[in-house]
Scaffold this active site. Sequence first.
Site, PDB file in Angstrom:
ATOM      1  N   THR A 117      68.485  25.634  16.114  1.00  0.00           N
ATOM      2  CA  THR A 117      69.401  25.890  17.217  1.00  0.00           C
ATOM      3  C   THR A 117      69.421  24.601  17.866  1.00  0.00           C
ATOM      4  OG1 THR A 117      69.225  26.694  19.533  1.00  0.00           O
ATOM      5  CG2 THR A 117      66.834  26.264  18.430  1.00  0.00           C
ATOM      6  N   TYR A 141      61.939  28.068  23.781  1.00  0.00           N
ATOM      7  CA  TYR A 141      62.792  28.591  22.708  1.00  0.00           C
ATOM      8  C   TYR A 141      63.126  27.383  21.976  1.00  0.00           C
ATOM      9  CZ  TYR A 141      66.624  29.931  19.835  1.00  0.00           C
ATOM     10  OH  TYR A 141      67.645  30.251  19.052  1.00  0.00           O
TER      11      TYR A 141
END
Length: 329
Positions: A117, A141
């Site tokens: 990501t 995250y």
Amino acid sequence: MAVMVTGGAGYIGSHAVLALLDAGADVVVVDNLVTGFDWAVDERATLIECDVSDEGRVRAAIRGHDVDAILHFAGSVVVPESVGDPLKYYRNNTAASRSLIESAVAESVKHFIFSSTAATYGTPDKVPVAEGDPTVPINPYGMSKLMTETMLRDVAAAHPINYAALRYFNVAGADPQGRTGQSTAGATHLIKVAVEAATGKRDSVAVFGTDFATTDGTGVRDYIHVSDLAAAHVAALALLRSEPVRSHTLNCGYGRGFSVNQVLDAVDRVTNVTIARRYEGRRAGDPAELIADNRAILAATDWRPERDDLDLIVRDALAWERALAERGV
């Protein structure tokens, strides 16, 4: 040889399954179906319902299907949730990935593609952001994904396996043929939320933050069509197979961004519905702007975007939302 796709019953994973199958690959999907749907897995693939951390079953599946490559999508993906429940993310994203990587090494899997990501960059010093820029995640995250990238780097240095860590920017849209799309209830992806509002599933769309240092004060993101992203995985796998001693970290985006308000304007335009916008404060862990420098993936592979158009992305997302309504989902 077969390709294992973890999380292949989910949003991005199910599109990657289609891209692999359409390219002629044999595909086995491993998914615990906690957030995925068995009906989202194309019937040409084999579905095994289990968690990626179940090393016994995963290793048996690798052996039984002669798997030489793994595409790893399984995990948790909601940034604000990661801030409130970091241990969930270190369990689902980092610890589970470690188990999967161990299974891959034990069974002599040669190639591994990781669903990473742009959140690994945190708040970049400049945009577009390139793969060599500092990685300083500002939320669990992003950190959970960066830790997995680090594991892959170290494992590839010690074992005969190479990997591609694909750093996604904002994924949106749906399969143009209507075979799969974003189906998760309570999804937080902006375009998904907006088309839900346009079709009457939501009363409004929340805009988190109006005081960012951007053109209109709302956050700016690089939106990539999910089918283009799936095609990038097929191209990355071909790259790994052609250069089995090299690994790669590659951004997946279009190299330009749109603000939240610009995206909502596009949804209004495509749907002919004026969506109510509810302006709220910033969410924890959200940077102002994330745009990909995508020159590395363009240079390393034959991948070229085919659906780089915001209105097209919205139209495909809208078509899928209407298809879900017909299914009663």
